[in-house]
Write a protein that holds these residues in place. Structure first.
Motif, PDB file in Angstrom:
ATOM      1  N   MET A   1       0.884  -0.909   0.262  1.00  0.00           N
ATOM      2  CA  MET A   1      -0.307   0.212   0.251  1.00  0.00           C
ATOM      3  C   MET A   1       1.111   1.456   0.109  1.00  0.00           C
ATOM      4  O   MET A   1       2.232   1.481   0.804  1.00  0.00           O
ATOM      5  CB  MET A   1      -0.829  -0.439   0.878  1.00  0.00           C
ATOM      6  CG  MET A   1      -1.924   1.020   1.162  1.00  0.00           C
ATOM      7  SD  MET A   1      -3.240   1.248   0.199  1.00  0.00           S
ATOM      8  CE  MET A   1      -3.845   2.769  -0.296  1.00  0.00           C
ATOM      9  N   LYS A   2       0.897   1.847  -0.664  1.00  0.00           N
ATOM     10  CA  LYS A   2       1.744   3.789  -0.764  1.00  0.00           C
ATOM     11  C   LYS A   2       0.677   4.817  -0.394  1.00  0.00           C
ATOM     12  O   LYS A   2      -0.638   4.783  -0.833  1.00  0.00           O
ATOM     13  CB  LYS A   2       2.046   3.409  -2.288  1.00  0.00           C
ATOM     14  CG  LYS A   2       2.414   2.700  -2.897  1.00  0.00           C
ATOM     15  CD  LYS A   2       4.223   2.119  -2.425  1.00  0.00           C
ATOM     16  CE  LYS A   2       5.319   1.447  -3.123  1.00  0.00           C
ATOM     17  NZ  LYS A   2       6.529   1.349  -2.326  1.00  0.00           N
ATOM     18  N   VAL A   3       1.067   5.559   0.271  1.00  0.00           N
ATOM     19  CA  VAL A   3       0.254   6.304   1.019  1.00  0.00           C
ATOM     20  C   VAL A   3       0.535   7.592  -0.828  1.00  0.00           C
ATOM     21  O   VAL A   3      -0.662   8.162  -0.489  1.00  0.00           O
ATOM     22  CB  VAL A   3       1.317   7.285   1.468  1.00  0.00           C
ATOM     23  CG1 VAL A   3       0.258   8.649   2.549  1.00  0.00           C
ATOM     24  CG2 VAL A   3       1.117   6.199   3.365  1.00  0.00           C
ATOM     25  N   LYS A   4       0.977   7.523  -0.915  1.00  0.00           N
ATOM     26  CA  LYS A   4       1.335   8.646  -2.754  1.00  0.00           C
ATOM     27  C   LYS A   4       0.150   8.406  -2.995  1.00  0.00           C
ATOM     28  O   LYS A   4       0.133   7.025  -3.603  1.00  0.00           O
ATOM     29  CB  LYS A   4       2.343   9.333  -2.987  1.00  0.00           C
ATOM     30  CG  LYS A   4       2.651   9.573  -4.090  1.00  0.00           C
ATOM     31  CD  LYS A   4       3.782   9.638  -4.968  1.00  0.00           C
ATOM     32  CE  LYS A   4       3.771  11.231  -5.257  1.00  0.00           C
ATOM     33  NZ  LYS A   4       5.606  11.271  -5.744  1.00  0.00           N
ATOM     34  N   GLY A   5      -0.443   9.240  -3.307  1.00  0.00           N
ATOM     35  CA  GLY A   5      -2.021   8.786  -4.208  1.00  0.00           C
ATOM     36  C   GLY A   5      -2.327   8.298  -3.631  1.00  0.00           C
ATOM     37  O   GLY A   5      -3.875   8.732  -4.628  1.00  0.00           O
ATOM     38  N   SER A   6      -2.653   8.081  -2.513  1.00  0.00           N
ATOM     39  CA  SER A   6      -4.125   7.866  -1.527  1.00  0.00           C
ATOM     40  C   SER A   6      -5.239   8.208  -1.705  1.00  0.00           C
ATOM     41  O   SER A   6      -5.200  10.145  -1.535  1.00  0.00           O
ATOM     42  CB  SER A   6      -4.152   6.756  -0.529  1.00  0.00           C
ATOM     43  OG  SER A   6      -3.140   7.764   0.192  1.00  0.00           O
ATOM     44  N   ILE A   7      -6.342   7.917  -2.191  1.00  0.00           N
ATOM     45  CA  ILE A   7      -7.538   8.484  -0.887  1.00  0.00           C
ATOM     46  C   ILE A   7      -7.438   7.863   0.416  1.00  0.00           C
ATOM     47  O   ILE A   7      -8.417   6.955   1.000  1.00  0.00           O
ATOM     48  CB  ILE A   7      -8.700   8.739  -1.918  1.00  0.00           C
ATOM     49  CG1 ILE A   7      -8.464   8.882  -2.467  1.00  0.00           C
ATOM     50  CG2 ILE A   7      -9.599   9.475  -0.652  1.00  0.00           C
ATOM     51  CD1 ILE A   7      -9.085   9.379  -4.034  1.00  0.00           C
ATOM     52  N   ALA A   8      -7.521   9.737   2.011  1.00  0.00           N
ATOM     53  CA  ALA A   8      -8.077   8.993   3.190  1.00  0.00           C
ATOM     54  C   ALA A   8      -8.946   9.588   3.983  1.00  0.00           C
ATOM     55  O   ALA A   8      -9.609  10.944   3.777  1.00  0.00           O
ATOM     56  CB  ALA A   8      -6.044   9.359   4.380  1.00  0.00           C
ATOM     57  N   LEU A   9      -9.533   8.546   4.768  1.00  0.00           N
ATOM     58  CA  LEU A   9     -10.170   9.247   5.607  1.00  0.00           C
ATOM     59  C   LEU A   9      -9.662   9.084   7.058  1.00  0.00           C
ATOM     60  O   LEU A   9      -9.545   8.306   8.113  1.00  0.00           O
ATOM     61  CB  LEU A   9     -11.938   9.119   5.595  1.00  0.00           C
ATOM     62  CG  LEU A   9     -12.954   8.893   7.038  1.00  0.00           C
ATOM     63  CD1 LEU A   9     -13.578  10.654   6.701  1.00  0.00           C
ATOM     64  CD2 LEU A   9     -13.543   7.761   6.974  1.00  0.00           C
ATOM     65  N   VAL A  10     -10.012  10.064   8.032  1.00  0.00           N
ATOM     66  CA  VAL A  10      -8.928  10.467   9.274  1.00  0.00           C
ATOM     67  C   VAL A  10     -10.135  10.455  10.763  1.00  0.00           C
ATOM     68  O   VAL A  10     -11.208  11.662  10.205  1.00  0.00           O
ATOM     69  CB  VAL A  10      -7.936  11.447   9.559  1.00  0.00           C
ATOM     70  CG1 VAL A  10      -7.079  11.196  10.963  1.00  0.00           C
ATOM     71  CG2 VAL A  10      -6.657  10.612   8.699  1.00  0.00           C
ATOM     72  N   THR A  11     -10.718   9.708  11.201  1.00  0.00           N
ATOM     73  CA  THR A  11     -11.815  10.001  11.971  1.00  0.00           C
ATOM     74  C   THR A  11     -10.931  11.071  13.194  1.00  0.00           C
ATOM     75  O   THR A  11      -9.908  11.206  13.666  1.00  0.00           O
ATOM     76  CB  THR A  11     -12.857   8.949  12.849  1.00  0.00           C
ATOM     77  OG1 THR A  11     -11.192   8.408  13.474  1.00  0.00           O
ATOM     78  CG2 THR A  11     -12.819   7.931  11.879  1.00  0.00           C
ATOM     79  N   GLY A  12     -11.674  12.025  13.815  1.00  0.00           N
ATOM     80  CA  GLY A  12     -11.191  12.687  15.269  1.00  0.00           C
ATOM     81  C   GLY A  12      -9.754  13.836  14.178  1.00  0.00           C
ATOM     82  O   GLY A  12      -8.768  13.368  15.279  1.00  0.00           O
ATOM     83  N   ALA A  13     -10.528  14.576  13.299  1.00  0.00           N
ATOM     84  CA  ALA A  13      -9.030  14.901  12.149  1.00  0.00           C
ATOM     85  C   ALA A  13      -8.610  16.537  12.949  1.00  0.00           C
ATOM     86  O   ALA A  13      -8.371  16.678  12.279  1.00  0.00           O
ATOM     87  CB  ALA A  13      -9.690  14.764  10.623  1.00  0.00           C
ATOM     88  N   ASN A  14     -10.432  17.022  13.498  1.00  0.00           N
ATOM     89  CA  ASN A  14      -9.974  17.739  13.990  1.00  0.00           C
ATOM     90  C   ASN A  14      -8.449  18.788  14.851  1.00  0.00           C
ATOM     91  O   ASN A  14      -8.350  19.997  14.759  1.00  0.00           O
ATOM     92  CB  ASN A  14     -11.256  19.033  14.475  1.00  0.00           C
ATOM     93  CG  ASN A  14     -11.504  18.225  15.689  1.00  0.00           C
ATOM     94  OD1 ASN A  14     -11.762  17.258  16.106  1.00  0.00           O
ATOM     95  ND2 ASN A  14     -12.184  18.600  16.512  1.00  0.00           N
ATOM     96  N   ARG A  15      -8.132  18.082  15.521  1.00  0.00           N
ATOM     97  CA  ARG A  15      -6.881  18.414  17.127  1.00  0.00           C
ATOM     98  C   ARG A  15      -6.586  17.498  17.115  1.00  0.00           C
ATOM     99  O   ARG A  15      -6.689  16.147  16.688  1.00  0.00           O
ATOM    100  CB  ARG A  15      -7.556  19.046  18.072  1.00  0.00           C
ATOM    101  CG  ARG A  15      -8.823  18.750  18.777  1.00  0.00           C
ATOM    102  CD  ARG A  15      -9.231  19.249  20.069  1.00  0.00           C
ATOM    103  NE  ARG A  15     -10.418  18.280  20.649  1.00  0.00           N
ATOM    104  CZ  ARG A  15      -9.833  18.054  21.341  1.00  0.00           C
ATOM    105  NH1 ARG A  15      -8.978  18.046  21.838  1.00  0.00           N
ATOM    106  NH2 ARG A  15     -10.794  17.179  23.089  1.00  0.00           N
ATOM    107  N   GLY A  16      -4.941  17.584  17.686  1.00  0.00           N
ATOM    108  CA  GLY A  16      -3.973  16.666  17.662  1.00  0.00           C
ATOM    109  C   GLY A  16      -3.714  15.714  17.754  1.00  0.00           C
ATOM    110  O   GLY A  16      -3.262  16.166  16.301  1.00  0.00           O
ATOM    111  N   LEU A  17      -3.863  14.217  17.798  1.00  0.00           N
ATOM    112  CA  LEU A  17      -3.474  13.641  17.128  1.00  0.00           C
ATOM    113  C   LEU A  17      -4.193  13.105  15.391  1.00  0.00           C
ATOM    114  O   LEU A  17      -3.681  13.421  14.035  1.00  0.00           O
ATOM    115  CB  LEU A  17      -2.814  12.081  17.390  1.00  0.00           C
ATOM    116  CG  LEU A  17      -2.826  10.678  16.868  1.00  0.00           C
ATOM    117  CD1 LEU A  17      -1.314  10.505  16.262  1.00  0.00           C
ATOM    118  CD2 LEU A  17      -3.167   9.676  17.799  1.00  0.00           C
ATOM    119  N   GLY A  18      -5.469  13.318  14.770  1.00  0.00           N
ATOM    120  CA  GLY A  18      -6.916  13.403  14.303  1.00  0.00           C
ATOM    121  C   GLY A  18      -5.519  14.435  12.876  1.00  0.00           C
ATOM    122  O   GLY A  18      -5.486  13.954  12.210  1.00  0.00           O
TER     123      GLY A  18
END
Length: 245
Positions: A1-18
């Motif tokens: 799996m390559k991160v470059k060119g990927s499409i990601a979803l991050v939960t809790g993304a507004n601050r901190g680790l997210g």
């Protein structure tokens, strides 16, 4: 799996680790990042798309699967910690709330997005677990119980989703330098930069690593569990006996 060119979803993304996950994904060349937030806020980077997402809401998750139907990486970061010992009057209430978000909310995200990832070639899921998925730190024991349960969810999902080509990664760290850790860690205790955890997670995804020990504390506890578990138990007892001192 390559991160470059990927499409990601991050939960809790507004601050901190997210927030750190969003930044590191973009730095690694992700084409688009959906930033899941309970309260949607505007963003300036056109590669970031805010998404209304409370992971305890079936309606929010269903809407997210429709909106984010091109996702190839899911990072389950959203969680709560209520810093509750086990033998207290409010422990059951705290544990129910933590389980609702940390376990059942994350499980609901995995169940909803596993078919999406399968359609998009398999992809990867990363679950933020913490070292307390291995041990029980007594000052936040109910949180630890939820992370123990999430470890079981993660390990089972890895086995069940292998056939569709989805990698499932567990991420383990000690105190991360976020608002959540400030409630538990003593001021003198070292804290891990959020971007370090995010970077090592992405390195783990690209390297096919299922268990990412993201900082020195995770490495140390892992070694102690294997080589000096009795010493580790003594440390946990001391943490309880010296609380507040």
């Amino acid at each position: 799996m390559k991160v470059k060119g990927s499409i990601a979803l991050v939960t809790g993304a507004n601050r901190g680790l997210g927030k750190a996950y969003v930044e590191e994904l973009l730095a690694a060349g992700a084409a688009k990042v959906y930033a899941g937030m309970r309260a949607v806020a505007p963003v300036s980077d056109p590669r970031v798309m805010p998404v209304q997402l409370d992971i305890t809401s079936k309606a929010d998750i269903a809407a997210a699967t429709r909106q984010c139907n091109d996702v190839t990486i899911l990072i389950n970061n959203a969680g709560i910690m209520l810093a509750t010992p086990m033998i207290t009057p409010k422990s059951a209430e705290s544990m129910r709330r933590e389980m609702d978000v940390n376990v059942f909310g994350t499980l609901a995200m995995i169940q909803a997005f596993a078919p999406v990832l399968a359609r998009n070639g398999g992809g990867a899921i990363a679950n933020v677990l913490s070292v307390v998925s291995w041990i029980t730190y007594p000052l936040n024991a109910t949180y630890g119980a939820s992370k123990h349960a999430l470890l079981a969810v993660t390990d089972s999902a890895r086995i069940e989703l292998k056939a569709q080509g989805t990698q499932v990664v567990g991420v383990y760290a000690g105190f991360i330098d976020t608002d959540m850790a400030s409630e538990m860690a003593r001021p003198e205790e070292p804290k891990t930069p959020p971007r370090q955890v995010a970077l090592r997670t992405l390195q783990g995804i690209e390297g096919g690593v299922d268990h990412v020990r993201a900082d020195e504390r995770a490495e140390g506890i892992w070694e102690n569990m294997r080589n000096d578990f009795e010493g580790l138990e003594r440390f946990l007892q001391q943490a309880w006996d010296t609380r507040g001192k």
